[in-house]
Design an enzyme around this catalytic site. Structure first.
Site, PDB file in Angstrom:
ATOM      1  N   ASP A   1       0.654  -1.204  -0.062  1.00  0.00           N
ATOM      2  CA  ASP A   1      -0.111  -0.174   0.007  1.00  0.00           C
ATOM      3  C   ASP A   1       0.596   1.262   0.049  1.00  0.00           C
ATOM      4  OD1 ASP A   1      -2.218  -1.536   0.051  1.00  0.00           O
ATOM      5  OD2 ASP A   1      -2.854  -0.615   2.110  1.00  0.00           O
TER       6      ASP A   1
ATOM      7  N   HIS B   1       3.895  -2.229   3.231  1.00  0.00           N
ATOM      8  CA  HIS B   1       4.057  -0.905   2.700  1.00  0.00           C
ATOM      9  C   HIS B   1       5.278  -0.508   2.021  1.00  0.00           C
ATOM     10  CE1 HIS B   1       0.550  -0.776   5.825  1.00  0.00           C
ATOM     11  NE2 HIS B   1       0.202   0.112   5.227  1.00  0.00           N
TER      12      HIS B   1
END
Length: 268
Positions: free
Chosen positions: A61, A207
């Site tokens: 993400d 991430h």
């Protein structure tokens, strides 16, 4: 002297006036309960990213980020793994060459919203506009229309779900995350956190950017990545993007990623 009467009718009028607001708020934020892992895994396995048991979906993400994403692309190449990257639209259009490189390297690009904001107030028109804007940007940059949506912070509201549904996207959260956004995260802590929750057929959330997290925290995810992949392979599971994962459906033909209402259709 007569006893004063209670202003009950006024109270009832005030309560009646507040009822629509309370109902609207509940309808808006109610789907966010799927953020709770237990509820999500039991009731909405597709939303949790539960797929075929011999496969782990690897997702990232908050990118693209030119200061960190290229390191993940190199590491994934070294490992022979392709992943799904949930991108922010505003960053994608800011770094178009990086987005094209990600697609050219065989990674799957998905929608993480236009910006990384919290949806405390209902804004269905804005949600719809920003999701469609992100879809258009990624389609233009990568030459392929995205299939997946994950809301920022994993907070799914009715407006965001409806926006993704209208754009033809399937919403997917995760089954295991590394908590790699904190200042004290390390490669060891990220591996341990993933290992505590990951089961066959799960979806991993990491991430590739620190733009909305502690500075430099992405290095913990990068450091953990090789051992996470090797651990999955040792356990007999392949690692790849959501496109290869086939998230399960829930209760008949309704998409598992649909917390309320939904659409019929085939999964990936």
């Amino acid at each position: 002297m007569a006893r004063p009467t209670r202003p009950a009718p006024l109270r009832r009028t005030s309560a009646n006036a507040l009822l629509p607001l309370v109902t609207l708020a509940a309808a808006h934020i109610g789907p966010a309960a799927t953020w709770l892992p237990g509820l999500r895994h039991r009731c909405f396995p597709g939303l949790a990213g539960q797929g075929r048991p011999d496969h782990i979906a690897l997702t990232f993400d908050d990118g693209p980020d030119p200061g960190s994403t290229p390191y993940f692309l190199e590491a994934l190449d070294d490992l022979g793994v392709r992943a799904t990257f949930f991108l922010l639209g505003e960053s994608a259009v800011r770094y178009p060459a990086l987005v094209r490189e990600m697609a050219e390297r065989g990674h799957e690009l998905a929608v993480h919203g236009w910006t990384h904001d919290r949806p405390w107030l209902p804004a269905p028109a804005r949600d719809r506009s920003e999701v469609l804007r992100s879809v258009a940007a990624l389609t233009d940059l990568a030459g392929r229309r995205p299939r997946w949506y994950r809301p920022p912070y994993g907070i799914l509201t009715s407006g965001r779900w409806a926006a993704a549904h209208r754009a033809g996207l399937r919403t997917v959260l995760w089954t295991a995350w590394g908590e790699d956004w904190t200042a004290d995260a390390t490669a060891v802590s990220v591996r341990a956190r993933i290992g505590a929750d990951l089961r066959p057929g799960g979806t991993v959330l990491l991430h590739d950017s620190d733009r909305v997290a502690a500075a430099g925290c992405w290095r913990s995810a990068l450091g953990a990545l090789p051992e996470i992949v090797r651990g999955c392979r040792t356990a007999g599971m392949s690692v790849g993007p959501l496109a290869e994962h086939r998230p399960v459906r829930h209760r008949g033909r309704r998409h598992a990623g649909t917390p309320a209402g939904g659409q019929d259709g085939e999964g990936p």
